[in-house]
Design a protein around this motif. Structure first.
Motif, mmCIF file in Angstrom:
data_model
loop_
_atom_site.group_PDB
_atom_site.id
_atom_site.type_symbol
_atom_site.label_atom_id
_atom_site.label_comp_id
_atom_site.label_asym_id
_atom_site.label_seq_id
_atom_site.Cartn_x
_atom_site.Cartn_y
_atom_site.Cartn_z
ATOM 1 N N ILE B 37 11.870 -11.113 -7.235
ATOM 2 C CA ILE B 37 12.908 -10.298 -6.610
ATOM 3 C C ILE B 37 14.201 -11.110 -6.517
ATOM 4 O O ILE B 37 14.168 -12.301 -6.209
ATOM 5 N N LEU B 45 18.581 -6.341 -2.460
ATOM 6 C CA LEU B 45 17.332 -6.767 -3.083
ATOM 7 C C LEU B 45 17.090 -5.961 -4.344
ATOM 8 O O LEU B 45 17.158 -4.727 -4.323
ATOM 9 N N TYR B 47 14.390 -5.643 -7.760
ATOM 10 C CA TYR B 47 13.090 -6.032 -8.304
ATOM 11 C C TYR B 47 13.251 -6.404 -9.765
ATOM 12 O O TYR B 47 13.754 -5.618 -10.573
ATOM 13 N N GLY B 49 10.564 -7.839 -11.807
ATOM 14 C CA GLY B 49 9.369 -7.494 -12.555
ATOM 15 C C GLY B 49 8.170 -8.262 -12.038
ATOM 16 O O GLY B 49 8.244 -8.935 -11.016
ATOM 17 N N TYR B 50 7.073 -8.117 -12.755
ATOM 18 C CA TYR B 50 5.864 -8.803 -12.329
ATOM 19 C C TYR B 50 5.104 -9.358 -13.514
ATOM 20 O O TYR B 50 5.326 -8.966 -14.668
ATOM 21 N N ASN B 59 5.741 -6.912 -16.875
ATOM 22 C CA ASN B 59 6.471 -5.649 -16.841
ATOM 23 C C ASN B 59 7.804 -5.934 -16.174
ATOM 24 O O ASN B 59 7.846 -6.444 -15.046
ATOM 25 N N TYR B 60 8.889 -5.624 -16.888
ATOM 26 C CA TYR B 60 10.220 -5.944 -16.401
ATOM 27 C C TYR B 60 10.998 -4.690 -16.029
ATOM 28 O O TYR B 60 10.928 -3.668 -16.731
ATOM 29 N N ASN B 61 11.761 -4.802 -14.963
ATOM 30 C CA ASN B 61 12.799 -3.821 -14.675
ATOM 31 C C ASN B 61 13.739 -3.824 -15.890
ATOM 32 O O ASN B 61 14.156 -4.893 -16.354
ATOM 33 N N LEU B 100 1.690 -6.585 -6.336
ATOM 34 C CA LEU B 100 2.554 -5.494 -6.774
ATOM 35 C C LEU B 100 3.192 -4.808 -5.579
ATOM 36 O O LEU B 100 4.202 -4.119 -5.703
#
Lengths: 112, 115
Positions: B37, B45, B47, B49-50, B59-61, B100
């Protein structure tokens, strides 16, 4: 992306007073699995955020029961029954139903 | 207890890259994803990704595709985020968080991009 709108922007309350923060989403937060992934975090001054509530109303371990969360679909509320000094900071709602996660712009709680 | 210990502050020049780390302890590293973040005064803020700490899947924004690259070293229970082609807009505090539905957060890394 889902837009999260928080109100008010700031609150100034005396110890013992109740607090209420609203969070509205631009689309329903009900996931296809039936759950609503709406959470609240608190960021105290100079600290990293701490999650308080998840799945709308479930309190994280160690979070005092003066905190409560409610709501459904697109409208959600965080309530503090009686504000204490340690509750000061910025409260954010965020949703994880739709990717990417998105956050509200925050509500700053000050203690009078 | 669960801890996410992030690396120290970074001062970088425009056009360069930085790689920040997030070392997890107090739980089984591969049982939870790591989220990243970004926090700025102006944008709040965001996000990024994770990463799946078990498989390395990411997985990316969309906003951060090409900017952030997430990796993981299971042997040291450490997640990494590389930020490339830095501009002043990348100046921010970057947090890693467990899961997540980010529960536990690291202490944050301040990245300052300046010539």
């Amino acid at each position: 992306d889902v837009v999260m709108t928080q109100t008010p922007v700031s609150l100034s309350l005396a110890i013992g007073q109740p607090a209420s923060i609203s969070c509205k989403s631009s689309q329903s937060l009900v996931h296809s699995d039936g759950k609503t992934y709406l959470s609240w975090i608190l960021q105290r001054p100079g600290q990293s955020p701490k999650r308080l509530i998840y799945l709308v109303s479930k309190l994280d371990s160690g979070v005092p029961d003066r905190f409560s969360g409610s709501g459904s679909e697109t409208e959600f509320t965080l309530k503090i029954s009686r504000v204490e000094a340690e509750d000061l900071g910025v409260y954010y709602c965020w949703q994880a139903t739709h990717f990417p996660l998105t956050f509200g712009s925050g509500t700053k709680l000050e203690i009078k | 207890q669960v801890q996410l210990q992030q690396s120290g502050a970074e001062l970088a020049k425009p056009g360069s890259s930085v790689k920040i780390s997030c070392k997890a302890s107090g739980y089984t590293f591969t049982s939870y994803y790591i989220s990243w973040i970004k926090q700025t005064t102006g944008q709040g803020l965001e996000y990024i990704g994770y990463i799946n700490t078990g498989s390395g899947g990411t997985n990316y924004n969309e906003k951060f595709k090409g900017k952030a690259t997430l990796t993981v070293d299971k042997s040291s229970s450490t997640a990494f985020m590389q930020l490339s082609s830095l501009t002043p807009d990348d100046s921010a505090v970057y947090y890693c968080a467990r899961g997540l539905l980010p529960h536990y957060w690291g202490q944050g890394v301040m990245v300052t991009v300046s010539s």
